[in-house]
Design a protein around this motif. Structure first.
Motif, PDB file in Angstrom:
ATOM      1  N   ARG A 151       0.923  -1.326   0.029  1.00  0.00           N
ATOM      2  CA  ARG A 151       0.111   0.030   0.063  1.00  0.00           C
ATOM      3  C   ARG A 151       0.916   1.172   0.098  1.00  0.00           C
ATOM      4  NH1 ARG A 151      -3.751  -0.637   4.680  1.00  0.00           N
ATOM      5  NH2 ARG A 151      -5.830  -0.158   3.861  1.00  0.00           N
ATOM      6  N   GLU A 152       1.178   1.770  -0.998  1.00  0.00           N
ATOM      7  CA  GLU A 152       2.183   2.765  -1.259  1.00  0.00           C
ATOM      8  C   GLU A 152       1.740   3.797  -2.216  1.00  0.00           C
ATOM      9  OE1 GLU A 152       4.121   4.773  -0.708  1.00  0.00           O
ATOM     10  OE2 GLU A 152       6.148   3.920   0.106  1.00  0.00           O
ATOM     11  N   GLU A 159      11.379   2.151  -5.475  1.00  0.00           N
ATOM     12  CA  GLU A 159      12.648   2.010  -6.269  1.00  0.00           C
ATOM     13  C   GLU A 159      12.620   0.656  -6.740  1.00  0.00           C
ATOM     14  OE1 GLU A 159      16.908   2.375  -4.138  1.00  0.00           O
ATOM     15  OE2 GLU A 159      15.592   4.154  -3.470  1.00  0.00           O
ATOM     16  N   VAL A 160      12.112   0.473  -7.946  1.00  0.00           N
ATOM     17  CA  VAL A 160      12.134  -0.770  -8.754  1.00  0.00           C
ATOM     18  C   VAL A 160      12.552  -0.452 -10.027  1.00  0.00           C
ATOM     19  CG1 VAL A 160      10.254  -1.899  -7.286  1.00  0.00           C
ATOM     20  CG2 VAL A 160       9.695  -0.174  -9.291  1.00  0.00           C
ATOM     21  N   PRO A 179       0.001  -0.558 -10.613  1.00  0.00           N
ATOM     22  CA  PRO A 179      -1.111  -0.055  -9.864  1.00  0.00           C
ATOM     23  C   PRO A 179      -2.268  -0.792 -10.411  1.00  0.00           C
ATOM     24  CG  PRO A 179      -0.719   1.218 -12.024  1.00  0.00           C
ATOM     25  CD  PRO A 179       0.200  -0.137 -12.052  1.00  0.00           C
ATOM     26  N   ASN A 180      -3.478  -0.532  -9.942  1.00  0.00           N
ATOM     27  CA  ASN A 180      -4.651  -1.394 -10.046  1.00  0.00           C
ATOM     28  C   ASN A 180      -5.403  -0.518 -11.272  1.00  0.00           C
ATOM     29  OD1 ASN A 180      -5.059  -0.982  -6.657  1.00  0.00           O
ATOM     30  ND2 ASN A 180      -4.316  -2.758  -7.639  1.00  0.00           N
ATOM     31  N   ILE A 181      -4.635  -1.155 -12.578  1.00  0.00           N
ATOM     32  CA  ILE A 181      -5.308  -0.770 -13.929  1.00  0.00           C
ATOM     33  C   ILE A 181      -6.518  -0.749 -14.086  1.00  0.00           C
ATOM     34  CG2 ILE A 181      -4.755  -0.892 -16.434  1.00  0.00           C
ATOM     35  CD1 ILE A 181      -2.190  -2.401 -15.722  1.00  0.00           C
ATOM     36  N   CYS A 193      -1.571  -1.097  -4.059  1.00  0.00           N
ATOM     37  CA  CYS A 193      -2.772  -0.658  -3.951  1.00  0.00           C
ATOM     38  C   CYS A 193      -2.604   0.731  -3.209  1.00  0.00           C
ATOM     39  CB  CYS A 193      -3.565  -1.550  -3.007  1.00  0.00           C
ATOM     40  SG  CYS A 193      -3.875  -3.141  -4.174  1.00  0.00           S
ATOM     41  N   PHE A 194      -3.296   1.784  -3.736  1.00  0.00           N
ATOM     42  CA  PHE A 194      -3.349   3.213  -3.161  1.00  0.00           C
ATOM     43  C   PHE A 194      -4.440   3.492  -2.292  1.00  0.00           C
ATOM     44  CE2 PHE A 194      -2.981   7.848  -4.052  1.00  0.00           C
ATOM     45  CZ  PHE A 194      -1.896   7.893  -3.740  1.00  0.00           C
ATOM     46  N   ASP A 195      -5.658   2.629  -2.556  1.00  0.00           N
ATOM     47  CA  ASP A 195      -6.972   3.030  -1.881  1.00  0.00           C
ATOM     48  C   ASP A 195      -7.058   1.498  -1.017  1.00  0.00           C
ATOM     49  OD1 ASP A 195      -9.104   1.371  -3.625  1.00  0.00           O
ATOM     50  OD2 ASP A 195      -7.857   2.580  -5.091  1.00  0.00           O
TER      51      ASP A 195
END
Ligand code: ADP
Length: 166
Positions: free
Chosen positions: A8-9, A15-16, A114-116, A153-155
């Motif tokens: 969750r970020e 850094e990937v 991200p959750n496209i 996942c941001f949300d």
């Protein structure tokens, strides 16, 4: 080593080797995660994107990461959810698979998705998570790279869905 990890970020902080951008067909930036990536990468990202000639839904194209901590950005175009009878599921799978293929071709060790399509493109979140997880697992069975895939996942809603499914 666990080949899949849920985090969750803010994806722009990672850094990937590559972060994936949920772009639109113009590949010239937009709202949501796309806007955040362009802001964090700085103006040279857009300059490079201008040379790409856009992309079709399901395609993926590679650029450098510029000011991002990630080395590269894989820009892919997820489908807009339009009721479910317009090939949406297959196109979302393609967006994930073509992004993974680019990572494999470039021998990237680490990639973050991200959750496209689950933001303004309104793809149902449970279904999107099922497709994302299955596509990544299948790909990792047959390919050495990318060794590690992060689902970012941001949300809370998406985080809880992925947490349960993984
Ligand atoms: P789409 O147009 O593909 O639906 P959006 O950017 O509207 O793309 O949303 C896709 C997902 O990206 C949403 O689940 C949203 O919560 C998430 N998101 C937005 N900003 C960020 C960020 N900085 N880092 C990671 N995920 C983000």
């Amino acid at each position: 080593m666990n080949k899949i990890e849920l985090i969750r970020e803010d994806i722009t902080k990672l850094e990937v080797d590559a972060i994936v951008n949920a772009a639109n067909k113009s590949l010239l930036g937009g709202g949501g995660v796309d806007g955040a990536i362009h802001r964090a990468a700085g103006p040279y990202l857009k300059k490079e994107c201008e040379t790409l000639g856009g992309a079709e839904t399901g395609q993926a194209k590679l650029t450098k990461g510029y000011d991002l901590p990630a080395s590269y950005v894989i820009h892919t175009v997820g489908p807009v959810w339009n009721g479910g009878n317009n090939n949406e599921e297959e196109l979302l799978e393609k967006a994930y698979r073509n992004s993974l293929k680019l990572a494999a071709m470039n021998e990237f060790e680490t990639i973050a998705f991200p959750n496209i399509s689950t933001g303004v493109y309104h793809f149902p979140r449970e279904l999107a998570a099922d497709i994302a997880i299955k596509t990544v697992r299948d790909f990792q069975q047959d390919n050495e790279f990318p060794r590690k895939v992060y689902f970012v996942c941001f949300d809370d809603d998406n985080f809880n869905i992925y947490n349960q499914k993984l």
